[in-house]
Scaffold this active site. Structure first.
Site, PDB file in Angstrom:
ATOM      1  N   ARG A 253       0.758  -1.161   0.050  1.00 19.30           N
ATOM      2  CA  ARG A 253      -0.085  -0.046   0.071  1.00 19.30           C
ATOM      3  C   ARG A 253       0.857   1.267  -0.191  1.00 19.30           C
ATOM      4  O   ARG A 253       1.683   1.692   1.010  1.00 19.30           O
ATOM      5  CB  ARG A 253      -0.940   0.033   1.195  1.00 19.30           C
ATOM      6  CG  ARG A 253      -2.031   0.769   1.320  1.00 19.30           C
ATOM      7  CD  ARG A 253      -2.861   1.179   2.504  1.00 19.30           C
ATOM      8  NE  ARG A 253      -1.810   1.959   3.163  1.00 19.30           N
ATOM      9  CZ  ARG A 253      -1.600   1.754   4.742  1.00 19.30           C
ATOM     10  NH1 ARG A 253      -2.474   0.784   5.373  1.00 19.30           N
ATOM     11  NH2 ARG A 253      -0.844   2.878   5.220  1.00 19.30           N
ATOM     12  N   HIS A 257      -3.599   4.736   4.503  1.00 17.91           N
ATOM     13  CA  HIS A 257      -4.783   3.867   4.460  1.00 17.91           C
ATOM     14  C   HIS A 257      -6.037   4.540   3.869  1.00 17.91           C
ATOM     15  O   HIS A 257      -6.607   3.987   3.223  1.00 17.91           O
ATOM     16  CB  HIS A 257      -5.078   3.243   5.962  1.00 17.91           C
ATOM     17  CG  HIS A 257      -6.297   2.535   6.249  1.00 17.91           C
ATOM     18  ND1 HIS A 257      -6.359   1.320   5.691  1.00 17.91           N
ATOM     19  CD2 HIS A 257      -7.637   3.004   6.753  1.00 17.91           C
ATOM     20  CE1 HIS A 257      -7.706   0.851   6.345  1.00 17.91           C
ATOM     21  NE2 HIS A 257      -8.373   1.711   6.635  1.00 17.91           N
ATOM     22  N   TYR A 266       3.778   5.196  11.589  1.00 20.62           N
ATOM     23  CA  TYR A 266       4.066   3.716  11.935  1.00 20.62           C
ATOM     24  C   TYR A 266       4.699   3.225  10.855  1.00 20.62           C
ATOM     25  O   TYR A 266       5.228   1.783  11.013  1.00 20.62           O
ATOM     26  CB  TYR A 266       2.765   3.030  12.004  1.00 20.62           C
ATOM     27  CG  TYR A 266       1.934   3.136  10.752  1.00 20.62           C
ATOM     28  CD1 TYR A 266       1.788   2.271   9.643  1.00 20.62           C
ATOM     29  CD2 TYR A 266       0.812   3.957  10.917  1.00 20.62           C
ATOM     30  CE1 TYR A 266       1.001   2.441   8.590  1.00 20.62           C
ATOM     31  CE2 TYR A 266      -0.272   4.204   9.839  1.00 20.62           C
ATOM     32  CZ  TYR A 266       0.086   3.401   8.664  1.00 20.62           C
ATOM     33  OH  TYR A 266      -0.974   3.357   7.721  1.00 20.62           O
TER      34      TYR A 266
END
Ligand SMILES: Cc1ncc(C[n+]2csc(CCOP(=O)(O)OP(=O)(O)O)c2C)c(N)n1
Length: 356
Positions: A253, A257, A266
């Site tokens: 990805r 998100h 993160y």
């Protein structure tokens, strides 16, 4: 393939565009060229939808940027009578299936319905509750078998969804009843902020099929050629009545998100940068340019068609949706309960008062 082992990851075209191995199973050049055209459309759709979020036209967009090969292949290997069961991240796959992207996007701007007719398009509504679409997909496949139809169902989910109970129940049921379902897990390495290492200790996500008697296959999820071969075979196997296959596509990805997420909290930029050269468009373009199949004229044609699609999406998403609040009460019960009728009447009276 037996259900007791997971073969090595399948790759047919590497990151430089070179053919891996002898190329015997490579799809025909015309198919790869058409696949590239579809990738260009999918990428442009992702970019356009992300721009619509920034303009306030869409509430949210979970982009599949970097995962377009999975999106395109999942749709391309299906026959018209087959079904696609997508998640919130699979807008490009639904569009690749032939649904108008404007219809696909209206749910993400807040309309109450999924925007298209699932029965007419053979695309289930995009599922946001993780993995809930998988038992539904198996149910549709099982029903088709009972009716003697040769329908195949392509069920999509992410790596995080493979930790959900519904994923396991769906695999088990599908295996026991040899349901014609292909489970495609887009392993993009994150479930929002949860990395794969904190998601699963399994050797691979494909290996999760072993316990259920479902063959697991790993494929380079940024290689459209390999995906096409693996998914076509899984679909053919399901159609022959040999049951489900679990396909794990190794991808990444690239973007957040959704627009509501800050991935810098993160994951390190270095990691993202490592994946950029593995982009599915870059490698297929490199391959097709080397073989001479992709000329600058064709490249310009594909880009122009993608711009036309993007303009169509902008025009379609430009206005406000006209929604009837009374529809809140429709489509739940075939015969509405007395309480719902009472509430509907109350709302109608209040709206009349406001409007008068
Ligand atoms: C049952 C359920 N639990 C939690 C959530 C909240 N949630 C939304 S997306 C997401 C991460 C899903 O990750 P993954 O399955 O890997 O798919 P991806 O978003 O990476 O495509 C979570 C936990 C949800 N939608 N449904």
């Amino acid at each position: 393939m037996s259900s007791g082992e997971v073969a090595q990851m399948m790759r047919l075209i590497d990151e430089t565009g070179a053919v891996v191995g002898d190329g015997a199973t490579l799809p025909a050049p015309e198919a790869l060229l058409d696949g590239y055209r579809r990738l260009v459309l999918a990428r442009r759709l992702n970019e356009q939808a992300e721009a619509l979020v920034r303009q306030g036209r869409l509430a949210v967009y979970p982009s599949s940027h970097g995962q377009e090969a999975c999106q395109v292949a999942a749709a391309a290997v299906l026959a018209e009578t087959d079904w696609l069961f997508p998640t919130y991240r699979d807008v490009a796959a639904i569009a690749a299936r032939g649904v108008d992207p404007v219809d696909v996007l209206v749910m993400l701007r807040g309309d109450w319905h999924c925007g298209y007719d699932p029965l007419a398009t053979r695309v289930a509504p995009q599922a946001t509750p993780l993995a809930t679409q998988l038992p539904h997909a198996v149910g549709v496949g099982h029903a088709a078998r009972l009716k003697g139809e040769d329908t195949v169902v392509m069920a999509l989910c992410g790596d995080g969804a493979t930790s959900e109970g519904d994923f396991h129940e769906a695999l088990n049921f599908a295996a026991v009843f040899a349901s014609p379902v292909v489970f495609l897990v887009q392993n993009n390495k994150y479930a929002i902020s949860v990395p794969l290492s904190r998601q699963s200790a399994a050797e691979s996500l494909a290996a999760k099929g072993v316990g259920y008697g479902v063959p697991g296959v790993r494929v380079d999820g940024n290689d459209l050629a390999a995906l096409t071969v693996v998914l076509s075979e899984a679909v053919a196997r399901a159609r022959r009545g040999e049951g489900p296959t679990l396909v794990e596509a190794d991808t990444y990805r690239i973007h957040a998100h959704t627009n509501a997420d800050d991935p810098s909290r993160y994951r390190a930029d270095d990691e993202v940068e490592k994946w950029r050269p593995r982009d599915p468009l870059l490698r297929l373009r490199a391959h097709l340019t080397t073989t001479g199949a992709l000329t600058s004229r064709l490249e310009a044609e594909f880009a122009a068609a993608a711009e036309e699609m993007a303009a169509h999406v902008r025009a379609g998403m430009g206005g406000e949706s006209v929604l009837d609040p009374a529809e809140l009460f429709a489509h739940v019960y075939s015969t509405p309960t007395p309480q719902l009728r009472e509430q509907a009447a109350l709302l109608a009276a209040e709206l009349n008062e406001v409007r008068s």
